[in-house]
Design a protein around this motif. Structure first.
Motif, PDB file in Angstrom:
ATOM      1  N   ALA A   1       0.809  -1.227   0.000  1.00 26.76           N
ATOM      2  CA  ALA A   1       0.000   0.000   0.000  1.00 26.76           C
ATOM      3  C   ALA A   1       0.836   1.267   0.000  1.00 26.76           C
ATOM      4  CB  ALA A   1      -0.941  -0.023   1.206  1.00 26.76           C
ATOM      5  N   VAL A   2       1.830   1.328  -0.892  1.00 25.37           N
ATOM      6  CA  VAL A   2       2.748   2.470  -0.862  1.00 25.37           C
ATOM      7  C   VAL A   2       2.075   3.779  -1.270  1.00 25.37           C
ATOM      8  CG1 VAL A   2       4.769   0.997  -1.264  1.00 25.37           C
ATOM      9  CG2 VAL A   2       3.638   2.097  -3.207  1.00 25.37           C
ATOM     10  N   GLU A   3       0.901   3.688  -1.886  1.00 23.69           N
ATOM     11  CA  GLU A   3       0.171   4.910  -2.249  1.00 23.69           C
ATOM     12  C   GLU A   3      -1.067   5.130  -1.399  1.00 23.69           C
ATOM     13  OE1 GLU A   3      -0.677   5.306  -6.417  1.00 23.69           O
ATOM     14  OE2 GLU A   3       1.399   4.970  -7.030  1.00 23.69           O
ATOM     15  N   SER A   4      -1.142   4.523  -0.225  1.00 25.09           N
ATOM     16  CA  SER A   4      -2.301   4.742   0.646  1.00 25.09           C
ATOM     17  C   SER A   4      -2.451   6.205   1.022  1.00 25.09           C
ATOM     18  CB  SER A   4      -2.184   3.888   1.915  1.00 25.09           C
ATOM     19  OG  SER A   4      -2.601   2.567   1.688  1.00 25.09           O
ATOM     20  N   TYR A   5      -1.347   6.928   1.110  1.00 20.21           N
ATOM     21  CA  TYR A   5      -1.433   8.348   1.475  1.00 20.21           C
ATOM     22  C   TYR A   5      -2.281   9.144   0.497  1.00 20.21           C
ATOM     23  CZ  TYR A   5       2.080   9.251  -2.181  1.00 20.21           C
ATOM     24  OH  TYR A   5       2.749   9.357  -3.381  1.00 20.21           O
ATOM     25  N   LYS A   6      -2.407   8.667  -0.744  1.00 21.74           N
ATOM     26  CA  LYS A   6      -3.183   9.397  -1.749  1.00 21.74           C
ATOM     27  C   LYS A   6      -4.692   9.264  -1.524  1.00 21.74           C
ATOM     28  CE  LYS A   6       0.224   8.930  -5.485  1.00 21.74           C
ATOM     29  NZ  LYS A   6       0.437   8.521  -6.905  1.00 21.74           N
ATOM     30  N   ILE A   7      -5.111   8.181  -0.875  1.00 21.63           N
ATOM     31  CA  ILE A   7      -6.549   7.946  -0.677  1.00 21.63           C
ATOM     32  C   ILE A   7      -6.839   7.651   0.796  1.00 21.63           C
ATOM     33  CG2 ILE A   7      -7.059   7.169  -3.029  1.00 21.63           C
ATOM     34  CD1 ILE A   7      -6.860   4.253  -1.909  1.00 21.63           C
ATOM     35  N   ALA A   8      -6.063   8.267   1.672  1.00 24.09           N
ATOM     36  CA  ALA A   8      -6.216   7.965   3.104  1.00 24.09           C
ATOM     37  C   ALA A   8      -7.621   8.281   3.599  1.00 24.09           C
ATOM     38  CB  ALA A   8      -5.177   8.744   3.907  1.00 24.09           C
ATOM     39  N   ASP A   9      -8.242   9.332   3.058  1.00 25.76           N
ATOM     40  CA  ASP A   9      -9.599   9.672   3.486  1.00 25.76           C
ATOM     41  C   ASP A   9     -10.593   8.580   3.080  1.00 25.76           C
ATOM     42  OD1 ASP A   9      -9.125  10.309   0.779  1.00 25.76           O
ATOM     43  OD2 ASP A   9     -10.666  11.871   0.760  1.00 25.76           O
ATOM     44  N   LEU A  10     -10.418   8.007   1.884  1.00 27.29           N
ATOM     45  CA  LEU A  10     -11.287   6.924   1.424  1.00 27.29           C
ATOM     46  C   LEU A  10     -11.094   5.678   2.290  1.00 27.29           C
ATOM     47  CD1 LEU A  10     -13.245   5.635  -0.601  1.00 27.29           C
ATOM     48  CD2 LEU A  10     -11.293   5.211  -2.109  1.00 27.29           C
ATOM     49  N   LEU A  11      -9.847   5.380   2.625  1.00 30.82           N
ATOM     50  CA  LEU A  11      -9.575   4.219   3.465  1.00 30.82           C
ATOM     51  C   LEU A  11     -10.176   4.398   4.852  1.00 30.82           C
ATOM     52  CD1 LEU A  11      -5.857   3.645   2.428  1.00 30.82           C
ATOM     53  CD2 LEU A  11      -7.854   2.333   1.672  1.00 30.82           C
ATOM     54  N   ALA A  12     -10.097   5.618   5.374  1.00 27.54           N
ATOM     55  CA  ALA A  12     -10.703   5.891   6.683  1.00 27.54           C
ATOM     56  C   ALA A  12     -12.216   5.704   6.619  1.00 27.54           C
ATOM     57  CB  ALA A  12     -10.353   7.302   7.133  1.00 27.54           C
ATOM     58  N   LYS A  13     -12.830   6.195   5.560  1.00 25.63           N
ATOM     59  CA  LYS A  13     -14.284   6.061   5.392  1.00 25.63           C
ATOM     60  C   LYS A  13     -14.701   4.607   5.299  1.00 25.63           C
ATOM     61  CE  LYS A  13     -17.983   7.127   2.084  1.00 25.63           C
ATOM     62  NZ  LYS A  13     -18.285   7.714   0.762  1.00 25.63           N
ATOM     63  N   GLU A  14     -13.892   3.792   4.603  1.00 25.96           N
ATOM     64  CA  GLU A  14     -14.222   2.382   4.398  1.00 25.96           C
ATOM     65  C   GLU A  14     -13.831   1.507   5.586  1.00 25.96           C
ATOM     66  OE1 GLU A  14     -15.721   0.802   1.782  1.00 25.96           O
ATOM     67  OE2 GLU A  14     -16.157   2.717   0.814  1.00 25.96           O
ATOM     68  N   GLY A  15     -13.054   2.051   6.521  1.00 29.80           N
ATOM     69  CA  GLY A  15     -12.598   1.255   7.651  1.00 29.80           C
ATOM     70  C   GLY A  15     -11.596   0.194   7.251  1.00 29.80           C
ATOM     71  N   ILE A  16     -10.726   0.523   6.284  1.00 31.60           N
ATOM     72  CA  ILE A  16      -9.729  -0.419   5.774  1.00 31.60           C
ATOM     73  C   ILE A  16      -8.358  -0.041   6.319  1.00 31.60           C
ATOM     74  CG2 ILE A  16      -8.583  -1.311   3.705  1.00 31.60           C
ATOM     75  CD1 ILE A  16     -11.188  -0.762   2.172  1.00 31.60           C
ATOM     76  N   CYS A  17      -7.651  -1.021   6.854  1.00 34.95           N
ATOM     77  CA  CYS A  17      -6.293  -0.793   7.344  1.00 34.95           C
ATOM     78  C   CYS A  17      -5.295  -0.818   6.188  1.00 34.95           C
ATOM     79  CB  CYS A  17      -5.902  -1.858   8.365  1.00 34.95           C
ATOM     80  SG  CYS A  17      -6.826  -1.797   9.917  1.00 34.95           S
ATOM     81  N   SER A  18      -4.139  -0.200   6.423  1.00 32.94           N
ATOM     82  CA  SER A  18      -3.017  -0.267   5.485  1.00 32.94           C
ATOM     83  C   SER A  18      -1.808  -0.810   6.223  1.00 32.94           C
ATOM     84  CB  SER A  18      -2.680   1.118   4.917  1.00 32.94           C
ATOM     85  OG  SER A  18      -3.731   1.624   4.128  1.00 32.94           O
ATOM     86  N   ALA A  19      -1.294  -1.964   5.753  1.00 29.15           N
ATOM     87  CA  ALA A  19      -0.064  -2.537   6.306  1.00 29.15           C
ATOM     88  C   ALA A  19       1.078  -2.105   5.405  1.00 29.15           C
ATOM     89  CB  ALA A  19      -0.165  -4.060   6.367  1.00 29.15           C
ATOM     90  N   MET A  20       1.987  -1.294   5.952  1.00 33.35           N
ATOM     91  CA  MET A  20       2.970  -0.596   5.126  1.00 33.35           C
ATOM     92  C   MET A  20       4.387  -0.815   5.634  1.00 33.35           C
ATOM     93  SD  MET A  20       0.725   2.933   4.919  1.00 33.35           S
ATOM     94  CE  MET A  20       0.073   2.690   6.580  1.00 33.35           C
ATOM     95  N   TRP A  21       5.348  -0.502   4.779  1.00 37.72           N
ATOM     96  CA  TRP A  21       6.753  -0.425   5.175  1.00 37.72           C
ATOM     97  C   TRP A  21       7.085   1.020   5.524  1.00 37.72           C
ATOM     98  CZ3 TRP A  21       6.563  -3.012   0.030  1.00 37.72           C
ATOM     99  CH2 TRP A  21       6.648  -4.411   0.117  1.00 37.72           C
TER     100      TRP A  21
END
Length: 476
Positions: A315-335
């Motif tokens: 999920a190296v680009e999670s920062y681009k859609i962090a608001d969407l991930l927060a809304k969906e309740g989806i975690c990001s496992a990252m380096w």
């Protein structure tokens, strides 16, 4: 010379331990179809884990990160009978308790790695041990990572002793769109995988986006050979799963009103059983996915077929859609800083974890690596520093959530572990200094209240594979 724990000695200890492992879910037959209905097993490989025995233990005068973002200076923590009993500024020791002076040290929940391949790609890394990818077709949800776990992998002990890892999730690799089921393990020595299997932890389904499936199978001139093909095969497979689920529901309804008998049950399909488990919310989707646009496509697909993504991995680009991930309740496992090694990982940034956290989404560290799992605390320290340089003042005790309660949430075990709260498993690490310092390492590690690693005495599990080798597997 470090004193190893031999497997035989630990088995003798286990015989005296309290029970509390195994598949202890309450029976639900009274709420479901009549008993004559053919049932698909939810957990075909039950856990036989039993905690090792340990005395009541009180750590005093220690800096505590509770795993949920809280901090106690000069605090105390008591655990007994495998559970956290009390955490606070002052805690009384019961009679006979082991009391440890924690002044100048830190106490935290055990580190949880939500993405590991230990046991499936064990050391030594030879072809005979390569059991993490079933590269015979892009749709392989029927395979189970647990069936390839080698409990004698020396990496388990190194993750415990060097990294304070008390639980880890073993995933199949990412060659396939549907890679198979993942399994959560307690990081304890055992003759069998079942003896390590985390009781009551849900299975996961490993899925993969992007370059890997299209490269592996496109290179064979078969589908998928593109991202279009990836998504099309995903959707075709989920459509089959919805239909399979419908056939079983129709069969059960007919049995209830006498229009069918058990021999009319649909033929079992192990692929579809895993996917129906996802549709029923019993199996958690752990999705390898680098790019933001692909994560958004997967989210739309999950809405189409009625399932939920638990976590996007890498999920190296999670920062681009962090608001969407927060809304969906989806975690990001990252380096912390692994990116740029292929095109889909090219647009990573070092601030990824803190930016996702700051947006209110679930952020966590993961290893995907036998070496990285031994220093996940240092990886979080790097991400914390990168966030601060970007203007995000995240407290260290808050950053510990990336190692503890958030990976527990991603794996569906946060009600059992991941924080130092009364009633939870006593999975605990005592660090000999600030755990975000490169000079710090675990001093003691307890799992369910049993001391399995002690830097001072050399106590640690040693794989049978290491016995008889020079140093008998000493931690270096």
């Amino acid at each position: 010379m470090l004193r190893p724990i031999t497997l035989a000695a630990l088995l003798l200890t286990a015989a005296c331990a309290s029970t509390g492992g195994g598949d202890s879910r309450p029976a639900t037959a009274s709420k479901g179809p009549p008993p004559e209905v053919v049932r698909i097993p939810e957990n075909p490989v039950p856990s036989t884990y039993k905690p090792y025995a340990g005395p009541a233990t009180l750590v005093t005068g220690v800096t505590i990160y509770d795993g949920k973002g809280g901090k106690i200076d000069k605090g105390a923590a008591l655990f007994a009978d495998g559970k956290i009993v009390a955490v606070g500024a002052s805690v009384e020791a019961p009679a006979g308790a082991v009391v440890i002076d924690g002044r100048g040290k830190w106490l935290t929940p055990g580190v949880i790695d939500a993405h590991s391949h230990l046991g499936n790609y064990p050391s030594p890394g030879v072809a005979a041990h390569s059991d993490g990818n079933e590269v015979t077709g892009p749709v392989r949800p029927e395979v189970h990572a647990e069936h390839g776990v080698w409990p004698q992998d020396p990496g388990f002990s190194r993750a415990l002793a060097n990294g304070g890892v008390t639980a880890l999730h073993i995933l199949p690799g990412s060659a396939n769109l549907f890679g198979g089921r993942g399994v959560t393990l307690k990081n304890v020595p055992s003759r069998t995988m079942q003896g390590m299997k985390f009781p009551d932890a849900p299975y996961s389904l490993k899925m993969a986006c992007g370059e890997n499936p299209k490269r592996v199978y496109g290179g064979r001139n078969q589908m998928p050979g593109s991202r279009m093909g990836n998504q099309a095969m995903n959707r075709q497979t989920w459509a089959r799963a919805v239909e399979y689920r419908r056939r079983w529901a129709d069969y059960e309804a007919k049995v209830k009103d006498g229009r069918a008998k058990p021999t009319d049950a649909p033929a079992r399909d192990l692929q579809m059983e895993t996917l129906v488990g996802v549709l029923d919310g019993k199996i958690l989707v752990q999705n390898h996915c680098y790019r933001a646009d692909e994560m958004a496509n997967v989210i739309d697909m999950s809405h189409e077929f009625g399932y939920k993504v638990a976590t996007f991995h890498h999920a190296v680009e999670s920062y681009k859609i962090a608001d969407l991930l927060a809304k969906e309740g989806i975690c990001s496992a990252m380096w912390a800083d692994w990116y740029g090694f292929k095109m889909e990982s090219n647009d990573g940034i070092r601030e990824n974890i803190p930016f996702v956290h700051a947006a209110g989404a679930c952020a966590l560290i993961h290893s995907d690596d036998a070496g990285g799992i031994q220093r996940l605390n240092q990886e979080v320290a790097k991400a914390l520093g990168d966030g601060r340089r970007a203007g995000l003042d995240i407290a260290p005790e808050v950053a510990w959530t990336w190692l503890a309660i958030n990976p527990a949430k991603a794996l569906g075990i946060d009600k059992l572990t991941g924080s130092l709260e009364p009633g939870k498993m006593a999975d605990v690490v005592l660090w000999d200094g600030d755990p975000f310092s490169v000079y710090t390492r675990p001093e003691k590690v307890w799992i369910d209240g049993a001391l399995l690693y002690d830097m001072d005495t050399g106590l640690r599990p040693v794989s049978d594979f290491e016995l008889g080798q020079p140093g008998e597997g000493d931690v270096k």
